[in-house]
Design a protein around this motif. Sequence first.
Motif, PDB file in Angstrom:
ATOM      1  N   LEU A  94       0.827  -1.200   0.000  1.00  0.00           N
ATOM      2  CA  LEU A  94       0.000   0.000   0.000  1.00  0.00           C
ATOM      3  C   LEU A  94       0.865   1.255   0.000  1.00  0.00           C
ATOM      4  O   LEU A  94       1.954   1.261   0.567  1.00  0.00           O
ATOM      5  CB  LEU A  94      -0.907   0.025   1.235  1.00  0.00           C
ATOM      6  CG  LEU A  94      -2.012  -1.016   1.298  1.00  0.00           C
ATOM      7  CD1 LEU A  94      -2.771  -0.897   2.615  1.00  0.00           C
ATOM      8  CD2 LEU A  94      -2.961  -0.871   0.122  1.00  0.00           C
ATOM      9  N   ILE A  95       0.347   2.314  -0.615  1.00  0.00           N
ATOM     10  CA  ILE A  95       0.983   3.619  -0.584  1.00  0.00           C
ATOM     11  C   ILE A  95      -0.079   4.670  -0.282  1.00  0.00           C
ATOM     12  O   ILE A  95      -1.231   4.541  -0.707  1.00  0.00           O
ATOM     13  CB  ILE A  95       1.732   3.956  -1.896  1.00  0.00           C
ATOM     14  CG1 ILE A  95       2.541   5.255  -1.730  1.00  0.00           C
ATOM     15  CG2 ILE A  95       0.787   4.004  -3.079  1.00  0.00           C
ATOM     16  CD1 ILE A  95       3.562   5.496  -2.821  1.00  0.00           C
ATOM     17  N   ASN A  96       0.316   5.682   0.463  1.00  0.00           N
ATOM     18  CA  ASN A  96      -0.572   6.781   0.819  1.00  0.00           C
ATOM     19  C   ASN A  96      -0.231   7.985  -0.055  1.00  0.00           C
ATOM     20  O   ASN A  96       0.787   8.645   0.156  1.00  0.00           O
ATOM     21  CB  ASN A  96      -0.400   7.130   2.301  1.00  0.00           C
ATOM     22  CG  ASN A  96      -1.302   8.256   2.748  1.00  0.00           C
ATOM     23  OD1 ASN A  96      -2.037   8.844   1.969  1.00  0.00           O
ATOM     24  ND2 ASN A  96      -1.237   8.569   4.027  1.00  0.00           N
ATOM     25  N   PHE A  97      -1.073   8.278  -1.040  1.00  0.00           N
ATOM     26  CA  PHE A  97      -0.866   9.414  -1.932  1.00  0.00           C
ATOM     27  C   PHE A  97      -1.515  10.696  -1.412  1.00  0.00           C
ATOM     28  O   PHE A  97      -1.472  11.722  -2.073  1.00  0.00           O
ATOM     29  CB  PHE A  97      -1.408   9.117  -3.334  1.00  0.00           C
ATOM     30  CG  PHE A  97      -0.485   8.280  -4.173  1.00  0.00           C
ATOM     31  CD1 PHE A  97       0.823   8.669  -4.407  1.00  0.00           C
ATOM     32  CD2 PHE A  97      -0.933   7.105  -4.745  1.00  0.00           C
ATOM     33  CE1 PHE A  97       1.677   7.911  -5.195  1.00  0.00           C
ATOM     34  CE2 PHE A  97      -0.096   6.338  -5.533  1.00  0.00           C
ATOM     35  CZ  PHE A  97       1.213   6.737  -5.755  1.00  0.00           C
ATOM     36  N   SER A  98      -2.128  10.651  -0.232  1.00  0.00           N
ATOM     37  CA  SER A  98      -2.797  11.838   0.302  1.00  0.00           C
ATOM     38  C   SER A  98      -1.797  12.734   1.038  1.00  0.00           C
ATOM     39  O   SER A  98      -0.620  12.387   1.180  1.00  0.00           O
ATOM     40  CB  SER A  98      -3.929  11.443   1.248  1.00  0.00           C
ATOM     41  OG  SER A  98      -3.408  11.060   2.508  1.00  0.00           O
ATOM     42  N   ASP A  99      -2.294  13.854   1.532  1.00  0.00           N
ATOM     43  CA  ASP A  99      -1.472  14.776   2.315  1.00  0.00           C
ATOM     44  C   ASP A  99      -1.581  14.513   3.808  1.00  0.00           C
ATOM     45  O   ASP A  99      -0.970  15.230   4.606  1.00  0.00           O
ATOM     46  CB  ASP A  99      -1.903  16.232   2.034  1.00  0.00           C
ATOM     47  CG  ASP A  99      -1.642  16.634   0.594  1.00  0.00           C
ATOM     48  OD1 ASP A  99      -0.698  16.100  -0.013  1.00  0.00           O
ATOM     49  OD2 ASP A  99      -2.403  17.474   0.069  1.00  0.00           O
ATOM     50  N   GLU A 100      -2.384  13.524   4.197  1.00  0.00           N
ATOM     51  CA  GLU A 100      -2.630  13.227   5.605  1.00  0.00           C
ATOM     52  C   GLU A 100      -2.187  11.800   5.941  1.00  0.00           C
ATOM     53  O   GLU A 100      -2.325  10.892   5.117  1.00  0.00           O
ATOM     54  CB  GLU A 100      -4.132  13.344   5.912  1.00  0.00           C
ATOM     55  CG  GLU A 100      -4.724  14.709   5.637  1.00  0.00           C
ATOM     56  CD  GLU A 100      -4.210  15.767   6.589  1.00  0.00           C
ATOM     57  OE1 GLU A 100      -3.952  15.434   7.762  1.00  0.00           O
ATOM     58  OE2 GLU A 100      -4.042  16.919   6.145  1.00  0.00           O
ATOM     59  N   PRO A 101      -1.685  11.563   7.158  1.00  0.00           N
ATOM     60  CA  PRO A 101      -1.399  10.186   7.571  1.00  0.00           C
ATOM     61  C   PRO A 101      -2.680   9.361   7.575  1.00  0.00           C
ATOM     62  O   PRO A 101      -3.775   9.882   7.810  1.00  0.00           O
ATOM     63  CB  PRO A 101      -0.858  10.347   8.995  1.00  0.00           C
ATOM     64  CG  PRO A 101      -0.447  11.771   9.113  1.00  0.00           C
ATOM     65  CD  PRO A 101      -1.341  12.545   8.185  1.00  0.00           C
ATOM     66  N   PHE A 102      -2.546   8.072   7.298  1.00  0.00           N
ATOM     67  CA  PHE A 102      -3.690   7.165   7.321  1.00  0.00           C
ATOM     68  C   PHE A 102      -3.345   5.990   8.220  1.00  0.00           C
ATOM     69  O   PHE A 102      -2.281   5.378   8.085  1.00  0.00           O
ATOM     70  CB  PHE A 102      -4.026   6.665   5.918  1.00  0.00           C
ATOM     71  CG  PHE A 102      -5.222   5.761   5.898  1.00  0.00           C
ATOM     72  CD1 PHE A 102      -6.501   6.282   5.870  1.00  0.00           C
ATOM     73  CD2 PHE A 102      -5.068   4.380   5.937  1.00  0.00           C
ATOM     74  CE1 PHE A 102      -7.612   5.451   5.874  1.00  0.00           C
ATOM     75  CE2 PHE A 102      -6.175   3.538   5.935  1.00  0.00           C
ATOM     76  CZ  PHE A 102      -7.446   4.078   5.904  1.00  0.00           C
ATOM     77  N   THR A 103      -4.254   5.658   9.135  1.00  0.00           N
ATOM     78  CA  THR A 103      -4.037   4.553  10.060  1.00  0.00           C
ATOM     79  C   THR A 103      -4.760   3.313   9.565  1.00  0.00           C
ATOM     80  O   THR A 103      -5.974   3.332   9.332  1.00  0.00           O
ATOM     81  CB  THR A 103      -4.532   4.915  11.477  1.00  0.00           C
ATOM     82  OG1 THR A 103      -3.823   6.084  11.916  1.00  0.00           O
ATOM     83  CG2 THR A 103      -4.285   3.771  12.446  1.00  0.00           C
ATOM     84  N   ILE A 104      -3.992   2.230   9.410  1.00  0.00           N
ATOM     85  CA  ILE A 104      -4.546   0.923   9.035  1.00  0.00           C
ATOM     86  C   ILE A 104      -4.712   0.138  10.317  1.00  0.00           C
ATOM     87  O   ILE A 104      -3.754  -0.071  11.065  1.00  0.00           O
ATOM     88  CB  ILE A 104      -3.604   0.172   8.074  1.00  0.00           C
ATOM     89  CG1 ILE A 104      -3.366   1.004   6.818  1.00  0.00           C
ATOM     90  CG2 ILE A 104      -4.172  -1.199   7.731  1.00  0.00           C
ATOM     91  CD1 ILE A 104      -2.195   0.523   5.987  1.00  0.00           C
ATOM     92  N   ASN A 105      -5.929  -0.305  10.575  1.00  0.00           N
ATOM     93  CA  ASN A 105      -6.225  -1.080  11.773  1.00  0.00           C
ATOM     94  C   ASN A 105      -6.370  -2.555  11.442  1.00  0.00           C
ATOM     95  O   ASN A 105      -6.670  -2.930  10.301  1.00  0.00           O
ATOM     96  CB  ASN A 105      -7.508  -0.570  12.432  1.00  0.00           C
ATOM     97  CG  ASN A 105      -7.331   0.829  12.980  1.00  0.00           C
ATOM     98  OD1 ASN A 105      -6.498   1.058  13.856  1.00  0.00           O
ATOM     99  ND2 ASN A 105      -8.088   1.783  12.455  1.00  0.00           N
TER     100      ASN A 105
END
Length: 145
Positions: A94-105
């Motif tokens: 997975l890669i986060n292309f957004s400007d915000e951190p994303f938490t995977i639970n």
Amino acid sequence: MIQIKVINKGHQQLPAYATSQSAGMDLRANIDAPIVLKPMERRLVPTGLHIALPVGFEAQVRPRSGLALKHGLTVLNSPGTIDADYRGEIMVLLINFSDEPFTINDGERIAQMVIARHEQAEFVEVDMLDETERGEGGYGHTGVK
């Protein structure tokens, strides 16, 4: 319908089709602690699943549209290919292309998996190829209309 042998070394339920017409099954994160993906960070996320596909089949790991649209999260090597002779754990890149951190639970639906038939090809060298209407136009040659 084909049967796929699976070993579930995780604590999540097995992937299943959401509807009778679904092409893909959701893959879930199988993690001990949440993973925070910072903007532009990529990470392999385990699923706990090991499968044995029949010869002539592959599994494709694809993004979930909702995660991509709402959070900018996608499968970096999309579609990821799982070959019939692979027996290791299915991992999702997975890669986060957004400007915000994303938490995977733990248990979060992180990707979808599509089982598909495939063929192997043998290349035959020739001096000429059959002519076609498109010729050698390249990318975007057919236009937008």
